[in-house]
Design a protein around this motif. Structure first.
Motif, PDB file in Angstrom:
ATOM      1  N   GLY A  77      -1.915  21.023  42.997  1.00  0.00           N
ATOM      2  CA  GLY A  77      -1.782  19.791  42.204  1.00  0.00           C
ATOM      3  C   GLY A  77      -2.400  18.615  42.930  1.00  0.00           C
ATOM      4  N   ARG A  78      -2.112  17.461  42.416  1.00  0.00           N
ATOM      5  CA  ARG A  78      -2.662  16.255  43.042  1.00  0.00           C
ATOM      6  C   ARG A  78      -1.979  16.026  44.389  1.00  0.00           C
ATOM      7  N   PRO A  79      -2.742  15.577  45.391  1.00  0.00           N
ATOM      8  CA  PRO A  79      -2.122  15.349  46.703  1.00  0.00           C
ATOM      9  C   PRO A  79      -1.113  14.203  46.651  1.00  0.00           C
ATOM     10  N   ARG A  80      -0.073  14.356  47.452  1.00  0.00           N
ATOM     11  CA  ARG A  80       0.947  13.296  47.532  1.00  0.00           C
ATOM     12  C   ARG A  80       0.621  12.420  48.741  1.00  0.00           C
ATOM     13  N   ILE A  81       0.305  11.172  48.437  1.00  0.00           N
ATOM     14  CA  ILE A  81      -0.184  10.254  49.465  1.00  0.00           C
ATOM     15  C   ILE A  81       0.827   9.129  49.666  1.00  0.00           C
ATOM     16  N   LEU A  82       1.200   8.884  50.906  1.00  0.00           N
ATOM     17  CA  LEU A  82       2.012   7.711  51.223  1.00  0.00           C
ATOM     18  C   LEU A  82       1.112   6.674  51.884  1.00  0.00           C
ATOM     19  N   ILE A  83       1.090   5.479  51.313  1.00  0.00           N
ATOM     20  CA  ILE A  83       0.314   4.371  51.892  1.00  0.00           C
ATOM     21  C   ILE A  83       1.290   3.374  52.496  1.00  0.00           C
ATOM     22  N   LEU A  84       1.193   3.153  53.791  1.00  0.00           N
ATOM     23  CA  LEU A  84       1.948   2.071  54.416  1.00  0.00           C
ATOM     24  C   LEU A  84       1.119   0.819  54.212  1.00  0.00           C
TER      25      LEU A  84
END
Ligand SMILES: NC(=O)c1ccc[n+]([C@@H]2O[C@H](COP(=O)([O-])OP(=O)(O)OC[C@H]3O[C@@H](n4cnc5c(N)ncnc54)[C@H](OP(=O)(O)O)[C@@H]3O)[C@@H](O)[C@H]2O)c1
Length: 249
Positions: free
Chosen positions: A2-9
């Motif tokens: 699936g779509r990547p799970r990205i965390l942006i600080l």
């Protein structure tokens, strides 16, 4: 997959731009420290408030099944960047830092480079009023003991001035050159004190100071965390979407 799970600080223009550019191609969560009362709207999910140090962030990365972590925080937000490096290592999540390009010194610039806010305050006795302080709230205490000076501050949120007696300008970046020229003129800015944050969104004040021959007390950046880093939103987006990609140091 699936779509990547990205965390942006985030908490920066770069963080917002990366979230926007990733659009529907990734599941994006932007994390804010929660310092600003009414943060600008962001694309994707938003969470707010500290994680509880390295341990809390590492736990969050695991629980939320984050695939990639982008540290797009401000160059002076050193603690969260250090936490991000350590937590990503512990949780085995790839991490990329987005490094804001530093301003280039140009002919006419009168920069006085110092190590920290206390050193900036020590440089002021020889420099003219009014002193325009474009610093974080945590840096202002260093100027509190300097009686008889005229200070001008710029803040996003209204409220009592964090530096007694200072004139406060309420505004949210980015700032353009016409606006900065007007501010320097209206407040009679004789000295600018700034952190070496770099980037286009706040560069106009440096140009305005240059035009007027105003000295700039420039607080040096803390050292960046080791590890992969890029200096553009486009490169960060490419890294987030490319399973084999990596930043360059
Ligand atoms: N420093 C600046 O001048 C400046 C300017 C513009 C924007 N910002 C943004 O404002 C935020 C705070 O800056 P700071 O200088 O106070 O940072 P800092 O000193 O590096 O961080 C202090 C603590 O605030 C929490 N925190 C910081 N950024 C966070 C984020 N993006 N999401 C969740 N928690 C965060 C963390 O708490 P826990 O340890 O509990 O996780 C961190 O340990 C940063 O996100 C930064 O990008 C800062």
């Amino acid at each position: 997959m699936g779509r990547p799970r990205i965390l942006i600080l985030g908490g920066t223009g770069e963080g917002a731009a990366i979230a926007r550019a990733l659009g529907g191609r990734a599941e994006v969560t932007s994390s804010l420290a929660g310092r600003t009362k009414r943060p600008a709207a962001l694309a994707g999910e938003v969470r707010s408030g500290g994680f509880g140090g390295v341990e809390g962030l590492a736990r969050y990365l695991g629980e939320q099944r984050i695939d990639r972590l982008i540290d797009a925080t401000h160059p002076f937000a050193a603690r969260i960047s250090a936490n991000a490096r350590e937590a990503a290592e512990r949780a085995d999540v790839p991490r990329l830092a987005v490094e804001r390009p530093m301003w280039r010194r140009q002919p006419g610039d009168r920069w006085i480079c110092v190590a920290d806010a206390a050193a900036a305050a020590r440089a002021l006795p020889d420099l003219p009023d009014a002193v325009f302080l474009t610093l974080g709230p945590g840096d202002l205490d260093a100027f509190a003991g300097l009686g008889g000076r005229r200070f001008v501050l710029r803040r996003i949120d209204p409220g009592p001035s964090p530096l007694a007696g200072a004139e406060v300008v309420l505004a949210r970046g980015p700032f353009d050159l016409a606006g900065e020229r007007r501010l320097f003129e209206d407040y009679g800015v004789g000295t600018l004190v700034t952190r070496a944050s770099g980037g286009a969104a706040t560069e106009a004040k440096i140009a305005a100071a240059r035009e007027r021959g105003v000295p700039v007390v420039m607080i040096r950046r803390p050292p960046a965390e080791p590890g992969p880093r890029v200096s553009s939103v486009e490169a960060a987006v490419a890294w987030a979407l490319n399973s084999a990609g990596s930043g360059s140091s």
